[in-house]
Design a protein around this motif. Structure first.
Motif, mmCIF file in Angstrom:
data_model
loop_
_atom_site.group_PDB
_atom_site.id
_atom_site.type_symbol
_atom_site.label_atom_id
_atom_site.label_comp_id
_atom_site.label_asym_id
_atom_site.label_seq_id
_atom_site.Cartn_x
_atom_site.Cartn_y
_atom_site.Cartn_z
ATOM 1 N N SER A 95 65.810 72.099 57.647
ATOM 2 C CA SER A 95 65.396 73.410 57.144
ATOM 3 C C SER A 95 65.681 74.494 58.168
ATOM 4 C CB SER A 95 63.910 73.381 56.788
ATOM 5 O OG SER A 95 63.484 74.641 56.359
ATOM 6 N N GLY A 128 64.251 78.997 46.722
ATOM 7 C CA GLY A 128 63.723 78.214 47.826
ATOM 8 C C GLY A 128 62.724 77.191 47.350
ATOM 9 N N ARG A 161 69.382 75.220 58.305
ATOM 10 C CA ARG A 161 69.833 75.999 57.151
ATOM 11 C C ARG A 161 69.458 77.461 57.307
ATOM 12 N NH1 ARG A 161 68.375 71.427 52.816
ATOM 13 N NH2 ARG A 161 70.429 70.546 52.521
ATOM 14 N N ASP A 215 61.829 73.598 52.598
ATOM 15 C CA ASP A 215 63.179 73.227 52.238
ATOM 16 C C ASP A 215 63.122 72.019 51.321
ATOM 17 O OD1 ASP A 215 65.793 72.696 51.990
ATOM 18 O OD2 ASP A 215 66.206 72.370 54.110
#
Length: 973
Positions: A47, A464, A50, A83
């Motif tokens: 996460s 998300g 990203r 995430d």
């Protein structure tokens, strides 16, 4: 997946999570909680990476270089930032799945399904964890086997028991050492779960046949419910092939995406249907049905087997869907210039289903209302709805199935495209229905209402939190997207558009894309033809910012100045800060126009408005020679004019309305009323009403539909005021000539399709305005039916109006008669008409009883419960009862239907759309705040924000317009 707001066919994603087996595991899960926290570190690291990549993209990517062309659209911040994406170090190439839905016990509460799965995995990056999706399944830990596909003895071994990350719905199996990049591995396991009534995953449905309750197992996997049926990598970008085996008892049959390869005998009299290997596809497009159904069948020109399945008692209602299904599948093969890639296409109508239809590849599942048609009992609107849903789902076989968006933030591309070309498919089989005229009022002008709110959102919104997936199934994703795709088709020309689509589909077949890939294919095709058009540069202004512009045209001699401004229903509102505009609310607008002297409605000139102001030159100088912008309402924008031009257009409508094309007559009415509601343009409420003066001479369906839709707002605002009588008189004055012309003699065979639509619309409106002869005729027809229950002579097109008015004018006898017929009705469309008619009662105690019955499956099926709330909300007497009922039982309804976003939010919109006092505003705000404080709003928060905005707008409208409208009605009624 298909949703129709106009006919109230909604997406109901109801989760029925069994707790019986899970309770046995609570102690085990509690002991492993700390260990799971440690395992999450890996996901947290992913996460974090990203997040860093996203931040770098903002800096590094220049316009035109990557997926974020045109600027970033900020994602919602109302959800926790977790995430939910799977790690990408493993890719599944192939699954072997076996399922046995056991529906053969005495007690349905004991029904369950068992299964096994074997997944062939390729290691993309070294990892010592196997992570994929599981939800609400009991996995036999002892059955888990992990090995290298080659059988190597030194391969990693399973270490300890598996873990579950419940929040992310992750299955985590730890290995004793990392897998090797480039090598293939297999993981196997067995699992089980209760087979219960819900409308997601693999679930149980039932129906009555010959006085016997029969059961079937069916599926709904979009967007993320395959993981409730077997362990899998449940993301749209993760495509694999599948070997499916479905176990059953005779005389049941099974269906899946492919054809049956062989049938194998199993102990206990069971049969195992072993299916051909699927094409490469995502998990959400898989489908399984085990049932005792029958079918009608045909074949396409290319040899594709085509079958339509239903309950045996309804199989005679499948012929129409079969006929148009074959024709539309052949049409899309030609339209896309890509053959349908599967050997067969099944379509099936199930009694309990989540939406209108779901586009599972090769096995499309429908609600009965959306597939079954009876020549004598179904209405013209039923027929059109079935044609539309079938066309929509077949379009998905290419756009969504063959080429799939990489993530749910591009759901709009799937649904918007299917929502547009469904009209092309129906227009092909029924050109006399004038579907592209209907598109304007059913899709474009409908979504304008939602997208004109400050609480709207862009078409493309990064996702998300998992809850945000469900929020994308709304009118913006379906209706706005289809409207702007229609606009692209127009400014590119259809030939260029189709060639670009074909290139896109062939280049990306069996793969995943981002919407920028489509823009590139269309741009490349346009450029190859010498058209200097950058589709992405244009369309980013439409998909990456919310709302739409009003183009104001001010004439000055032979020229005019056009300016654009973001339309807001309430201009005092600030657009939602979660979605800042990367273009400062300016759009690249294709301005098409014509004039009275030119009258060019076929191929009008287009001028691109790439800035705030644009000049139009070469216009006629005569004051009565009007200019009309947005010909055929192709562009996704509204148009305002200077006073002189508005007067000239209205004069033209009154003198000879046929001089203006039918879609633009609807546009003038819709734009005028919407601009007057905002209160800052050149149209006030009296000028808006003037656009309806000519309707006394109008005979076409589309302008009347637009008028009645817009006048419905006036009806809602004046309903409890002293001016309602004058309003009713005015409407009757305008509509009675058409009512008298059409009459009640309706024929499914002898009247054109749109004539039937118009008659149904007009009679409903005349009765609604209190015309006594109309109401008496409805009651008389209903009484005739009550006297001869087995001989209903009411035209199917008029049944809705007759049932509603007769029950409203009657009492408990009329209501109970309708309910008894509802319980014994075999035709799905008729069941819906009866549900709606029963909601028209004017007696509060009957409506209160109906409300309580709606959540009791003894009386009303679970899938119909929320629709009953909608229907009663349409009733002025029923509305406050529903508002109180929903607030009193909110926690129960919220927990049961939390993910039924589309219909749940629609109910909130319907309940609150007539609110126009400060008292109403405070009621909504207090309730919203109270439920938000205890986390009981979920995906409905946006609906409440929109309700507050619309209520505030209604209050202002009453303050600014009531007195002027009151005077105008007195003078004109």
């Amino acid at each position: 997946m298909h949703l129709i707001c106009t006919s109230i066919v909604f997406l109901i994603l109801i989760i029925a999570i069994s707790t019986e087996d899970q309770c046995c595991e609570k102690q085990y899960k509690k002991l492993n909680r700390e260990l799971r926290k440690l395992r999450r570190n890996t996901s947290d690291e992913i996460s974090s990476l990203r997040t860093k990549v996203t931040e770098l993209e903002k800096i590094v990517l220049k316009p035109g270089t990557g997926p974020d062309v045109g600027g970033m659209t900020t994602a919602p911040t109302t959800k926790p930032n977790i995430d939910v994406r799977l790690p990408t170090n493993l890719h599944p190439h192939h699954y072997k799945v076996e399922l046995y839905p056991d529906m053969y016990k005495q007690n349905p509460e004991d029904f369950k399904f068992t299964g096994s799965v074997e997944i062939l995995l390729e290691c993309k990056e070294p990892t010592d964890e196997v992570i994929f999706h599981v939800n609400a399944l009991t996995i036999d830990d002892a059955s888990i086997e992990f090995s290298e596909a080659s059988g190597a003895a030194d391969a990693p071994k399973k270490q300890g028991q598996f873990e579950e990350d419940e929040e992310r719905q992750f299955f985590i199996q730890k290995l004793d050492k990392p897998m090797v990049k480039g090598k293939n591995y297999t993981i196997k396991m067995a699992f089980r779960a209760p087979l219960t009534k819900g409308l997601a995953g693999l679930y149980l449905s039932s129906y009555e046949e010959g006085g016997v309750t029969k059961y079937l197992a069916t599926t709904q996997f979009q967007p993320s419910y395959t993981r409730r049926t077997f362990p899998c990598f449940d993301e749209p970008a993760v495509k694999s092939t599948f070997d499916i085996t479905l176990v059953r008892k005779e005389p049941m049959v099974s269906l899946s995406n492919m054809e049956i390869k062989q049938i194998v005998d199993r102990p206990g009299g069971l049969k195992a249907d072993v299916y051909q290997t699927t094409v490469i596809m995502p998990t959400y497009l898989l489908a399984f049905v085990v049932c005792d159904f029958d079918k009608s069948e045909g074949v396409t020109a290319n040899g594709t087997k085509f079958r339509v399945w239903s309950r045996k008692e309804a199989v005679n209602q499948t012929t129409y869907a079969l006929d148009i299904g074959v024709a539309i599948l052949e049409y899309f093969e030609d339209f896309f210039d890509v053959d349908f890639p599967l050997p067969k296409q099944d379509m099936i109508a199930v009694p309990d289903f989540v939406a209108d239809g779901m586009e599972n590849w090769g096995l499309i599942i429908y609600s009965e209302t959306s597939l079954l048609y009876d020549d004598t009992g179904s209405s013209a609107s039923n027929k059109q709805e079935i044609a539309g849903v079938v066309s929509h789902e077949l379009a998905h076989q290419w756009f969504g199935n063959l080429v799939t968006p990489g993530w749910w933030d591009d759901l709009w591309l799937n649904e918007g495209f299917a929502s547009y070309v469904e009209y092309l498919g129906v227009d092909f089989v029924h050109p006399e229905w004038k579907m592209m005229e209907q598109f304007v009022v059913q899709i474009l002008e409908d979504v304008f209402k939602t997208d004109g709110l400050a609480a709207s959102h862009p078409v493309y919104v990064p996702i998300g939190h998992p809850d945000e997936i469900y929020e994308t199934f709304d009118k913006i994703s379906y209706y706005k997207s289809s409207s702007i795709i229609r606009m692209v088709n127009n400014f590119l020309t259809e030939d260029t558009f189709r060639k670009g689509l074909t290139n896109y589909l062939k280049d990306n077949a069996f793969g995943n894309t981002h919407h920028t890939d489509l823009w590139k294919s269309l741009t490349d095709q346009a450029m190859s033809e010498g058209k200097n058009i950058d589709v992405g540069d244009i369309m980013n202004t439409w998909v990456r910012q919310m709302g739409y512009p009003v183009v104001t045209v001010s004439r000055n001699g032979t020229s005019a100045e056009a300016t654009q401004k973001h339309y807001l229903l309430d201009p005092s509102q600030t657009p939602d800060p979660k979605y800042p505009s990367p273009y400062n609310y300016l759009w690249k607008v294709p301005l098409s126009y014509t004039t009275k002297s030119e009258s060019n409605f076929i191929n009008p000139p287009i001028i691109w408005m790439n800035e705030e102001t644009k000049s139009l030159n070469g216009l006629p100088t005569e004051t009565n020679d009007w200019v009309l912008v947005n010909v055929n309402q192709i562009g996704y924008y509204r148009v305002d004019y200077d006073t002189a031009n508005w007067n000239a257009l209205i004069a033209q409508l009154n003198d000879n309305h046929l001089a203006i094309q039918v879609r633009n007559r609807a546009q003038l009415i819709d734009d005028a009323f919407s601009l007057s509601r905002a209160g800052i343009y050149n149209v006030d409420i009296t000028r808006a009403m003037q656009t309806t003066n000519y309707l006394i001479n109008e005979r076409e369906y589309v302008p009347w539909f637009a008028a009645i839709e817009n006048l419905r707002y006036i009806y809602q605002m004046l309903g409890s005021t002293g001016s309602f009588g004058d309003y009713s008189k005015y409407i009757l004055k305008q509509i009675l000539p058409l009512y008298d012309f059409l009459g009640w003699n309706d024929s499914l065979k002898n009247n054109t399709h749109l004539e039937q639509f118009t008659r149904s619309l007009v009679i409903a409106q005349v009765c609604d305005m209190g015309h006594q002869a109309c109401k008496d005729q409805a009651s008389a027809l209903y009484k005739e039916w009550m006297d001869s229950p087995d001989d209903n002579k009411i035209s199917p097109n008029l049944k809705g109006t007759v049932y509603c008015n007769a029950i409203a004018n009657g009492g408990i006898e009329e209501w109970d008669f309708a309910f008894e017929r509802f319980q014994n009705e075999n035709l799905a469309g008729e069941r819906v008409r009866l549900l709606q008619g029963m909601a028209c009662s004017t007696q509060p105690w009957i409506l209160s009883r109906y409300l309580s019955w709606s959540f009791d499956e003894t009386y009303i099926r679970e899938q119909d419960a929320l629709e009953v709330l909608v229907y009663i909300s349409w009733n002025r007497i029923g509305l406050p009862l529903v508002w109180n009922f929903v607030r009193a039982r909110w926690d129960y309804i919220f927990e049961k239907y939390e993910e039924s976003v589309f219909i749940f939010t629609y109910i909130i919109n319907i309940i609150t759309e007539t609110f126009n006092t400060d008292f109403h505003l405070q009621e909504v705000k207090c309730f919203m705040d109270a439920k938000a404080a205890i986390n009981k709003l979920g995906a409905t928060q946006r609906a409440f924000e929109q309700a507050l905005e619309k209520t505030s707008s209604n209050i202002k409208w009453m303050e600014n317009n009531y007195d002027r409208l009151k005077t105008w009605l007195q003078e004109n009624s």
